[in-house]
Motif scaffolding. Structure first.
Motif, PDB file in Angstrom:
ATOM      1  N   SER A   1       0.867  -1.197   0.000  1.00 17.29           N
ATOM      2  CA  SER A   1       0.000   0.000   0.000  1.00 17.29           C
ATOM      3  C   SER A   1       0.892   1.231   0.000  1.00 17.29           C
ATOM      4  O   SER A   1       1.055   1.903   1.031  1.00 17.29           O
ATOM      5  CB  SER A   1      -0.874   0.037   1.253  1.00 17.29           C
ATOM      6  N   PRO A   2       1.499   1.541  -1.141  1.00 12.44           N
ATOM      7  CA  PRO A   2       2.437   2.668  -1.159  1.00 12.44           C
ATOM      8  C   PRO A   2       1.729   4.003  -0.958  1.00 12.44           C
ATOM      9  O   PRO A   2       0.527   4.129  -1.184  1.00 12.44           O
ATOM     10  CB  PRO A   2       3.063   2.602  -2.549  1.00 12.44           C
ATOM     11  N   VAL A   3       2.525   4.974  -0.536  1.00 12.97           N
ATOM     12  CA  VAL A   3       2.028   6.328  -0.317  1.00 12.97           C
ATOM     13  C   VAL A   3       2.844   7.231  -1.228  1.00 12.97           C
ATOM     14  O   VAL A   3       4.023   6.958  -1.475  1.00 12.97           O
ATOM     15  CB  VAL A   3       2.233   6.693   1.176  1.00 12.97           C
ATOM     16  N   ALA A   4       2.218   8.287  -1.759  1.00 13.92           N
ATOM     17  CA  ALA A   4       2.961   9.233  -2.601  1.00 13.92           C
ATOM     18  C   ALA A   4       3.030  10.579  -1.895  1.00 13.92           C
ATOM     19  O   ALA A   4       2.047  11.033  -1.306  1.00 13.92           O
ATOM     20  CB  ALA A   4       2.266   9.396  -3.942  1.00 13.92           C
TER      21      ALA A   4
ATOM     22  N   GLU B   1       2.006  17.440   0.320  1.00 11.48           N
ATOM     23  CA  GLU B   1       0.754  16.670   0.349  1.00 11.48           C
ATOM     24  C   GLU B   1       1.049  15.181   0.279  1.00 11.48           C
ATOM     25  O   GLU B   1       2.001  14.755  -0.353  1.00 11.48           O
ATOM     26  CB  GLU B   1      -0.121  17.064  -0.855  1.00 11.48           C
ATOM     27  N   LEU B   2       0.194  14.418   0.919  1.00  8.45           N
ATOM     28  CA  LEU B   2       0.405  12.965   0.968  1.00  8.45           C
ATOM     29  C   LEU B   2      -0.818  12.231   0.407  1.00  8.45           C
ATOM     30  O   LEU B   2      -1.948  12.541   0.798  1.00  8.45           O
ATOM     31  CB  LEU B   2       0.624  12.606   2.436  1.00  8.45           C
ATOM     32  N   TYR B   3      -0.604  11.321  -0.528  1.00 12.18           N
ATOM     33  CA  TYR B   3      -1.722  10.628  -1.184  1.00 12.18           C
ATOM     34  C   TYR B   3      -1.548   9.113  -1.107  1.00 12.18           C
ATOM     35  O   TYR B   3      -0.431   8.606  -1.193  1.00 12.18           O
ATOM     36  CB  TYR B   3      -1.776  11.012  -2.669  1.00 12.18           C
ATOM     37  N   ASN B   4      -2.678   8.407  -1.032  1.00  4.35           N
ATOM     38  CA  ASN B   4      -2.627   6.949  -1.102  1.00  4.35           C
ATOM     39  C   ASN B   4      -2.565   6.494  -2.557  1.00  4.35           C
ATOM     40  O   ASN B   4      -3.133   7.132  -3.433  1.00  4.35           O
ATOM     41  CB  ASN B   4      -3.883   6.335  -0.469  1.00  4.35           C
ATOM     42  N   LEU B   5      -1.881   5.372  -2.765  1.00  6.55           N
ATOM     43  CA  LEU B   5      -1.825   4.728  -4.078  1.00  6.55           C
ATOM     44  C   LEU B   5      -2.367   3.316  -3.915  1.00  6.55           C
ATOM     45  O   LEU B   5      -2.331   2.793  -2.803  1.00  6.55           O
ATOM     46  CB  LEU B   5      -0.386   4.677  -4.591  1.00  6.55           C
TER      47      LEU B   5
ATOM     48  N   ASN C   1      -4.775  -1.396  -1.479  1.00  7.34           N
ATOM     49  CA  ASN C   1      -3.949  -2.541  -1.880  1.00  7.34           C
ATOM     50  C   ASN C   1      -3.514  -2.361  -3.337  1.00  7.34           C
ATOM     51  O   ASN C   1      -4.340  -2.353  -4.246  1.00  7.34           O
ATOM     52  CB  ASN C   1      -4.769  -3.831  -1.718  1.00  7.34           C
ATOM     53  N   TYR C   2      -2.215  -2.225  -3.555  1.00 10.11           N
ATOM     54  CA  TYR C   2      -1.700  -1.893  -4.888  1.00 10.11           C
ATOM     55  C   TYR C   2      -1.989  -2.971  -5.930  1.00 10.11           C
ATOM     56  O   TYR C   2      -2.316  -2.690  -7.068  1.00 10.11           O
ATOM     57  CB  TYR C   2      -0.185  -1.661  -4.803  1.00 10.11           C
ATOM     58  N   PHE C   3      -1.834  -4.210  -5.517  1.00  8.15           N
ATOM     59  CA  PHE C   3      -1.987  -5.304  -6.491  1.00  8.15           C
ATOM     60  C   PHE C   3      -3.387  -5.915  -6.436  1.00  8.15           C
ATOM     61  O   PHE C   3      -3.995  -5.985  -5.370  1.00  8.15           O
ATOM     62  CB  PHE C   3      -0.950  -6.399  -6.218  1.00  8.15           C
ATOM     63  N   ASN C   4      -3.834  -6.407  -7.589  1.00 10.85           N
ATOM     64  CA  ASN C   4      -5.147  -7.070  -7.616  1.00 10.85           C
ATOM     65  C   ASN C   4      -5.024  -8.576  -7.426  1.00 10.85           C
ATOM     66  O   ASN C   4      -6.021  -9.286  -7.410  1.00 10.85           O
ATOM     67  CB  ASN C   4      -5.823  -6.829  -8.980  1.00 10.85           C
TER      68      ASN C   4
ATOM     69  N   ALA D   1       6.579   0.796   4.116  1.00 10.45           N
ATOM     70  CA  ALA D   1       7.746   0.251   3.406  1.00 10.45           C
ATOM     71  C   ALA D   1       8.103   1.089   2.187  1.00 10.45           C
ATOM     72  O   ALA D   1       9.273   1.296   1.891  1.00 10.45           O
ATOM     73  CB  ALA D   1       7.471  -1.198   2.991  1.00 10.45           C
ATOM     74  N   VAL D   2       7.083   1.575   1.466  1.00  8.99           N
ATOM     75  CA  VAL D   2       7.361   2.271   0.201  1.00  8.99           C
ATOM     76  C   VAL D   2       6.691   3.648   0.185  1.00  8.99           C
ATOM     77  O   VAL D   2       5.473   3.742   0.323  1.00  8.99           O
ATOM     78  CB  VAL D   2       6.826   1.450  -1.011  1.00  8.99           C
ATOM     79  N   ILE D   3       7.498   4.691   0.023  1.00  6.17           N
ATOM     80  CA  ILE D   3       6.937   6.034  -0.190  1.00  6.17           C
ATOM     81  C   ILE D   3       7.507   6.604  -1.484  1.00  6.17           C
ATOM     82  O   ILE D   3       8.729   6.685  -1.678  1.00  6.17           O
ATOM     83  CB  ILE D   3       7.210   6.968   1.006  1.00  6.17           C
TER      84      ILE D   3
END
Ligand code: FAD
Length: 366
Positions: free
Chosen positions: A82-85, A90-94, A181-184, A266-268
């Motif tokens: 669940s990466p964040v950008a 500003e902070l956004y969900n991906l 959740n990034y992946f399907n 883990a991932v930004i």
């Protein structure tokens, strides 16, 4: 001939192949130019944290056969990517989903979000996207493109989106649910204890020579086994006779931080052009590791030069044409098998590499 197979490269392709043919009594020698096995999935335990040395590796697949296969060699946790950008402050969900749209426009329902995206697409009125910029705007509208796609993509490829071909972004996943959740895929996780243990188990009964480059003593290696399984760069194998294939490379900068938790994920991703790296990985979050310190890695996309690692193939028209010529030569070889991401000049996820190796080994045995 001393061996049935000489395997050049100890990544997932070479290791799975060696394990499978080894089970049926075939002898293999693996040569690896790096000082460790595993290729790009190599993880190294530093300060009690499993560090993904060549970039974040999150296992995901819909293929039950591959999932079950890999679970023989390690237990997987239920890590969900669940990466964040971060764009400016500003902070956004991906990936782009209702959480992203709420933050971007304050809209709370899928209906509202769809209307905004539709309006932005209509404003631009792009009919046949000629480049990546037009393609992305056509898919997600101007706001998401400007804040979350443009800077990241331009850093990734080292070119302006208006100069990049549209095919790079065929789809941009847009989800009208509150789901980060990034992946399907049905199966997803990180092997508890890292990936290297899997490779070590695959190669347990196989002779491996590290720090050994196929090209430094080519003649010797070409005469040591009945067949060669080659997982290195295909253009190099053929002496670049049709020209060099292009790649994009990466530089990793890691540091130990004297705090327990640096970024909470883990991932930004950093989507602003001004910041030279594309993302920061905080390795301990992959396995929820409890330590006082933490290790982070900044990932910088860089131009590929000889002696850099070739990470991402640039599958545009020019390179595809060159690759096709090498592929033709490869298909006519009787005793050489080309496999994996470098020999096929293709971006493969881990599950695809494993699937291909299993299929190749099966063909050999039958
Ligand atoms: P490699 O792992 O590259 O193995 C090839 C090996 O051959 C290397 O060890 C190399 O040193 C060796 N070699 C090459 N030439 C020679 C030579 N001349 N002599 C001796 N040895 C040689 N996949 C996912 O599913 N999820 C992810 O999250 C994910 N993240 C990734 C992130 C990055 C930054 C990258 C680049 C890839 C990612 N992947 C991910 C893809 C994954 O890394 C690949 O699917 C997998 O590693 C491919 O395995 P391979 O055996 O084909 O190649």
């Amino acid at each position: 001939m001393l061996y049935d197979y000489l395997i050049v490269g100890s990544g997932f392709f070479g290791s799975v192949f060696a394990y499978e043919v080894g089970k049926l009594g075939k002898s293999c020698l693996v040569i690896e130019k790096r000082d460790h096995v595993g290729g790009n999935v190599f993880t190294e335990n530093l300060n009690g944290i499993n560090v993904h040395k060549y970039g974040a590796h999150i296992f995901h697949t819909n293929d039950k056969e591959v999932w079950d296969y890999l679970n023989q060699f390690a237990e997987f946790n239920r890590y969900t990517n669940s990466p964040v950008a971060i764009y400016k402050d500003e902070l956004y969900n991906l990936p782009f989903n209702m959480n992203t749209f709420y933050k971007m426009w304050g809209c709370k329902t899928p209906e509202e979000a769809k209307k905004i995206i539709e309006k932005q697409r209509n404003n631009e009125n792009v009919q046949n996207p000629k480049n990546l910029e037009e393609q992305a705007i056509n898919l997600v509208g101007r706001d998401i493109y400007a804040k979350l796609v443009k800077g990241y993509t331009e850093k990734q490829w080292g070119k302006k989106c208006s100069e990049l071909p549209s095919f790079i972004i065929k789809r941009l996943p847009v989800r009208f649910t509150y789901d980060n959740n990034y992946f399907n895929d049905k199966y997803q996780g990180i092997p508890i204890g890292g990936y290297t243990q899997i490779i070590e188990k695959l190669l347990k009964n196989v002779k491996v020579k590290l720090n050994t480059n196929f090209f430094t003593d080519r003649e010797k290696w070409e005469n040591i086994a009945n067949k060669i399984v080659y997982t290195g760069m295909i253009d190099k194998y053929y002496g670049y006779c049709y020209g060099k294939l292009e790649y994009r490379s990466l530089k990793f900068e890691s540091e130990i931080k004297n705090i327990e938790n640096f970024q909470g994920n883990a991932v930004i991703n950093y989507t602003e052009n001004k910041i030279p790296y594309t993302r920061i990985i905080e390795h301990k979050h992959f396995e929820n590791t409890k330590t006082n310190k933490t290790i982070i890695t900044k990932e910088y996309p860089i131009k590929y030069k000889e002696n850099e690692e070739p990470y991402y193939p640039i599958n545009d028209d020019k390179n595809s044409k060159i690759y096709k010529k090498y592929e033709k030569l490869a298909k006519n070889e009787e005793n050489i098998i080309f496999g994996g991401r470098l020999a096929k000049y293709k971006y493969y996820d881990m599950w695809e590499t494993i699937k291909e190796a299993l299929k190749t080994a099966k063909n050999e045995i039958n």
